[in-house]
Design a protein around this motif. Structure first.
Motif, PDB file in Angstrom:
ATOM      1  N   TRP A 123     -39.959   8.622  65.014  1.00  0.00           N
ATOM      2  CA  TRP A 123     -39.702   9.975  65.365  1.00  0.00           C
ATOM      3  C   TRP A 123     -40.280  10.471  65.961  1.00  0.00           C
ATOM      4  CZ3 TRP A 123     -37.590   7.067  61.464  1.00  0.00           C
ATOM      5  CH2 TRP A 123     -36.489   7.008  60.812  1.00  0.00           C
ATOM      6  N   ASP A 124     -41.557   9.972  66.561  1.00  0.00           N
ATOM      7  CA  ASP A 124     -42.695  11.495  67.171  1.00  0.00           C
ATOM      8  C   ASP A 124     -42.604  11.641  67.006  1.00  0.00           C
ATOM      9  OD1 ASP A 124     -44.024  10.941  69.577  1.00  0.00           O
ATOM     10  OD2 ASP A 124     -42.363  12.542  70.197  1.00  0.00           O
ATOM     11  N   THR A 125     -43.382  11.868  65.298  1.00  0.00           N
ATOM     12  CA  THR A 125     -43.931  13.109  65.226  1.00  0.00           C
ATOM     13  C   THR A 125     -44.576  13.270  63.826  1.00  0.00           C
ATOM     14  OG1 THR A 125     -42.732  14.906  63.824  1.00  0.00           O
ATOM     15  CG2 THR A 125     -41.589  12.888  63.586  1.00  0.00           C
ATOM     16  N   PHE A 126     -45.741  14.169  63.293  1.00  0.00           N
ATOM     17  CA  PHE A 126     -46.805  13.697  62.771  1.00  0.00           C
ATOM     18  C   PHE A 126     -45.999  14.586  61.494  1.00  0.00           C
ATOM     19  CE2 PHE A 126     -49.490  13.530  66.709  1.00  0.00           C
ATOM     20  CZ  PHE A 126     -49.782  12.347  66.610  1.00  0.00           C
ATOM     21  N   ASP A 127     -47.012  14.306  60.029  1.00  0.00           N
ATOM     22  CA  ASP A 127     -46.570  15.100  58.860  1.00  0.00           C
ATOM     23  C   ASP A 127     -45.143  15.783  58.804  1.00  0.00           C
ATOM     24  OD1 ASP A 127     -49.239  15.621  58.646  1.00  0.00           O
ATOM     25  OD2 ASP A 127     -48.767  16.853  57.112  1.00  0.00           O
ATOM     26  N   THR A 128     -44.448  13.825  58.850  1.00  0.00           N
ATOM     27  CA  THR A 128     -42.416  14.469  58.506  1.00  0.00           C
ATOM     28  C   THR A 128     -42.451  13.532  57.325  1.00  0.00           C
ATOM     29  OG1 THR A 128     -41.996  15.387  61.171  1.00  0.00           O
ATOM     30  CG2 THR A 128     -40.395  14.304  59.098  1.00  0.00           C
ATOM     31  N   ARG A 133     -55.847   8.035  67.846  1.00  0.00           N
ATOM     32  CA  ARG A 133     -55.017   6.702  68.548  1.00  0.00           C
ATOM     33  C   ARG A 133     -54.051   6.924  69.150  1.00  0.00           C
ATOM     34  NH1 ARG A 133     -51.766   4.428  65.466  1.00  0.00           N
ATOM     35  NH2 ARG A 133     -52.619   4.883  63.005  1.00  0.00           N
ATOM     36  N   LYS A 147     -48.778  23.784  56.421  1.00  0.00           N
ATOM     37  CA  LYS A 147     -48.037  23.114  55.550  1.00  0.00           C
ATOM     38  C   LYS A 147     -46.973  24.198  54.882  1.00  0.00           C
ATOM     39  CE  LYS A 147     -48.062  18.268  54.941  1.00  0.00           C
ATOM     40  NZ  LYS A 147     -48.388  17.296  53.831  1.00  0.00           N
ATOM     41  N   GLU A 157     -57.252  14.635  56.377  1.00  0.00           N
ATOM     42  CA  GLU A 157     -56.057  13.598  56.206  1.00  0.00           C
ATOM     43  C   GLU A 157     -56.777  12.487  57.014  1.00  0.00           C
ATOM     44  OE1 GLU A 157     -51.765  14.322  55.517  1.00  0.00           O
ATOM     45  OE2 GLU A 157     -52.368  16.057  55.314  1.00  0.00           O
ATOM     46  N   ALA A 175     -54.388   8.840  63.564  1.00  0.00           N
ATOM     47  CA  ALA A 175     -53.266   8.607  64.670  1.00  0.00           C
ATOM     48  C   ALA A 175     -53.705   9.313  65.163  1.00  0.00           C
ATOM     49  CB  ALA A 175     -51.463   9.096  63.472  1.00  0.00           C
ATOM     50  N   LEU A 176     -53.941  11.298  64.872  1.00  0.00           N
ATOM     51  CA  LEU A 176     -54.329  11.635  66.234  1.00  0.00           C
ATOM     52  C   LEU A 176     -55.566  11.052  67.453  1.00  0.00           C
ATOM     53  CD1 LEU A 176     -54.764  14.968  64.475  1.00  0.00           C
ATOM     54  CD2 LEU A 176     -52.542  15.083  66.798  1.00  0.00           C
ATOM     55  N   ARG A 185     -55.124  10.281  57.255  1.00  0.00           N
ATOM     56  CA  ARG A 185     -54.487   8.997  58.329  1.00  0.00           C
ATOM     57  C   ARG A 185     -53.875  10.229  59.642  1.00  0.00           C
ATOM     58  NH1 ARG A 185     -49.296   6.740  54.575  1.00  0.00           N
ATOM     59  NH2 ARG A 185     -51.257   5.232  53.308  1.00  0.00           N
ATOM     60  N   MET A 186     -53.735  11.004  59.675  1.00  0.00           N
ATOM     61  CA  MET A 186     -53.023  11.956  60.476  1.00  0.00           C
ATOM     62  C   MET A 186     -54.847  12.116  61.773  1.00  0.00           C
ATOM     63  SD  MET A 186     -50.860  14.555  60.567  1.00  0.00           S
ATOM     64  CE  MET A 186     -50.912  16.462  61.606  1.00  0.00           C
ATOM     65  N   LYS A 232     -46.993  22.212  62.103  1.00  0.00           N
ATOM     66  CA  LYS A 232     -45.861  21.023  61.408  1.00  0.00           C
ATOM     67  C   LYS A 232     -44.754  20.840  60.476  1.00  0.00           C
ATOM     68  CE  LYS A 232     -50.506  19.261  59.998  1.00  0.00           C
ATOM     69  NZ  LYS A 232     -51.556  19.056  59.025  1.00  0.00           N
ATOM     70  N   PRO A 233     -43.698  19.733  60.869  1.00  0.00           N
ATOM     71  CA  PRO A 233     -44.301  19.262  61.558  1.00  0.00           C
ATOM     72  C   PRO A 233     -44.375  19.283  63.311  1.00  0.00           C
ATOM     73  CG  PRO A 233     -42.047  18.771  60.163  1.00  0.00           C
ATOM     74  CD  PRO A 233     -42.682  19.953  60.049  1.00  0.00           C
ATOM     75  N   PHE A 234     -44.657  18.047  64.055  1.00  0.00           N
ATOM     76  CA  PHE A 234     -44.936  18.374  65.410  1.00  0.00           C
ATOM     77  C   PHE A 234     -44.619  16.672  66.050  1.00  0.00           C
ATOM     78  CE2 PHE A 234     -48.670  18.723  64.099  1.00  0.00           C
ATOM     79  CZ  PHE A 234     -49.842  17.488  64.903  1.00  0.00           C
ATOM     80  N   SER A 235     -44.099  17.168  67.739  1.00  0.00           N
ATOM     81  CA  SER A 235     -43.817  16.292  68.333  1.00  0.00           C
ATOM     82  C   SER A 235     -45.374  15.465  68.717  1.00  0.00           C
ATOM     83  CB  SER A 235     -43.233  16.111  68.835  1.00  0.00           C
ATOM     84  OG  SER A 235     -43.074  15.367  70.390  1.00  0.00           O
ATOM     85  N   TYR A 236     -45.581  14.611  68.657  1.00  0.00           N
ATOM     86  CA  TYR A 236     -47.108  13.921  69.325  1.00  0.00           C
ATOM     87  C   TYR A 236     -46.766  14.227  70.672  1.00  0.00           C
ATOM     88  CZ  TYR A 236     -49.989  10.818  72.218  1.00  0.00           C
ATOM     89  OH  TYR A 236     -50.925  10.324  72.869  1.00  0.00           O
ATOM     90  N   VAL A 237     -45.615  14.214  71.356  1.00  0.00           N
ATOM     91  CA  VAL A 237     -45.791  14.534  72.701  1.00  0.00           C
ATOM     92  C   VAL A 237     -45.554  15.985  72.925  1.00  0.00           C
ATOM     93  CG1 VAL A 237     -44.239  15.117  74.671  1.00  0.00           C
ATOM     94  CG2 VAL A 237     -43.921  12.741  73.710  1.00  0.00           C
ATOM     95  N   GLU A 247     -44.269   7.995  63.638  1.00  0.00           N
ATOM     96  CA  GLU A 247     -45.015   8.223  65.103  1.00  0.00           C
ATOM     97  C   GLU A 247     -44.091   7.447  65.902  1.00  0.00           C
ATOM     98  OE1 GLU A 247     -49.524   7.246  65.967  1.00  0.00           O
ATOM     99  OE2 GLU A 247     -49.654   7.168  63.570  1.00  0.00           O
TER     100      GLU A 247
END
Lengths: 224, 224
Positions: free
Chosen positions: B179-184, A18, A81, A9, A15-16, A11-12, A101-106, B176
């Motif tokens: 919500w600080d989250t991917f794939d929500t 970046r 998912k 994907e 985003a990852l 977009r995903m 998923k969904p998971f937080s970037y942190v 991002e």
DNA sequence: CCTCGACCACCAGAACTCTCATGGCGTGGA
DNA sequence: TCCACGCCATGAGAGTTCTGGTGGTCGAGG
């Protein structure tokens, strides 16, 4: 640190890329399983982020193939998912950690760093205290064989207590780590301890989550 | 970086000290206003964290006194729990930023770093777009002179949109950052945009928060 | 002009989090 | 032993967040 992200994907993936670059990683992208496998073979990465659902070759098979070739680069798998693939199988194939998923970037970055810190090829920790187990990656809790449903806040509290099981943990420590806040009413901890007891102790006739009056709480490792 | 923390509550002070040290700051503590004033005078700190409610001399007066002496060390004020002191007054006395309790540890560190990055003595930014203003520190929003009440999530969304006003911001960017989250599910953004419109636009006959079909949303700086 | 698909708005309701108030219980002192 | 006080437990309820479903709107293409 060099990271390979295998994700179809756009977009995903973007985003990852970046996000991880902002953290100082050198990021390469692969958009399908075959490309990912090839790059992982020749690219000398410190860690691979591998989606399961991929065109041409599933993340599943990429992982299996790499391990068959005795390539032990640390692999962090991203779950589908839907429940089509079970993450546990991914681990059996040699992944080192997984995120659903969904998971937080942190959280993603924290897990990546944890992977980079430790020896490659080790399994992610599953926390335990007596017959209580908690899997941080899969976000699952069991008392013996019986699964226990927890809300996000309950889960975070239990995870913290389990990481420090048998220790007395003060309410202010809990607020700092689980709520990440200063000067919040400590009663909120008491309330959530109450919720946890109703889920992990009361139905099983246990008393693992103990009050230490004036000091805090202790999660007994022997199951209470 | 040297930080002076002026805070009388022992637990709070200890938590701040531990946390900031973990971030790599050199931390000194003062437990009342007089001691704090003295240390700030002679200690050559890069930034001072100053509680308002203090024994002997209020944070309020410590700040006033330092500025009267032409000491422009950046000061981050911590609000009292009750509303006895108004943070706006703190700013008028020369504080550079303020936080209201309870506050997040992450936010505190972010604000400190922001203070250290910019020239000392400058006021914290108040965001604006047309006659819409948002004060991140005081957590306050106004349409013209009229205050607007927002929930935490609404506030975070508006803050992000205002920081990028007149730009088209995509839903994935919003997810991002807010919500600080991917794939929500992106629907959550649509829902919250709807909530915001009902609070900042509809009651004032405005349409500042615009939909850009297929691209995202734009907050018009001219008030819509 | 009509249809179709994608995107978006919005309602309704459920789940979750937190606050507040009340009452129990332990501990230490009279 | 009894009381007083502080600490903790818990029920109730309000506010907030999120999900799912439904229907509207826009633009492209027939």
């Amino acid at each position: 640190m060099r990271v390979l992200v295998v994700e179809d994907e756009r977009r995903m993936a973007a985003a990852l890329q970046r996000g991880l670059q902002a953290e100082g990683f050198a990021v390469d992208l692969a958009h399908d399983g075959e490309q990912g496998l090839h790059m992982a073979r020749v690219g000398d990465y410190d860690v691979v982020v591998l989606d399961i659902m991929l065109p041409r070759l599933s993340g599943y098979n990429v992982c299996k193939q790499l391990r068959a070739e005795e390539n032990w680069v640390p692999i962090l798998m991203l779950s589908a998912k839907d429940g089509e693939y079970d993450m546990a199988d991914g681990l059996d194939l040699g992944a080192d950690d997984y995120l659903t998923k969904p998971f937080s970037y942190v959280v993603l970055v924290a897990r990546l760093r944890a992977l980079l810190r430790r020896d490659a090829g080790r399994r992610p920790a599953v926390l335990s205290a007596g017959d209580l187990t908690l899997d941080p990656a899969r976000r699952r809790v069991q008392r013996g064989e019986e699964p226990v449903e927890l809300t996000p806040r309950e889960f975070a509290l239990l995870e913290y207590l389990m990481r420090r099981h048998d220790e007395v943990v003060s309410k202010s420590e809990i607020l700092e780590h689980v709520w990440d806040t200063f000067d919040t009413d400590p009663n909120v901890v008491e309330v959530y301890v109450g919720y946890l007891r109703r889920k992990i102790d009361a139905p099983f006739g246990r008393g693992a989550l103990q009050t230490v009056r004036g000091a805090g709480y202790r999660l007994a490792g022997d199951g209470g």
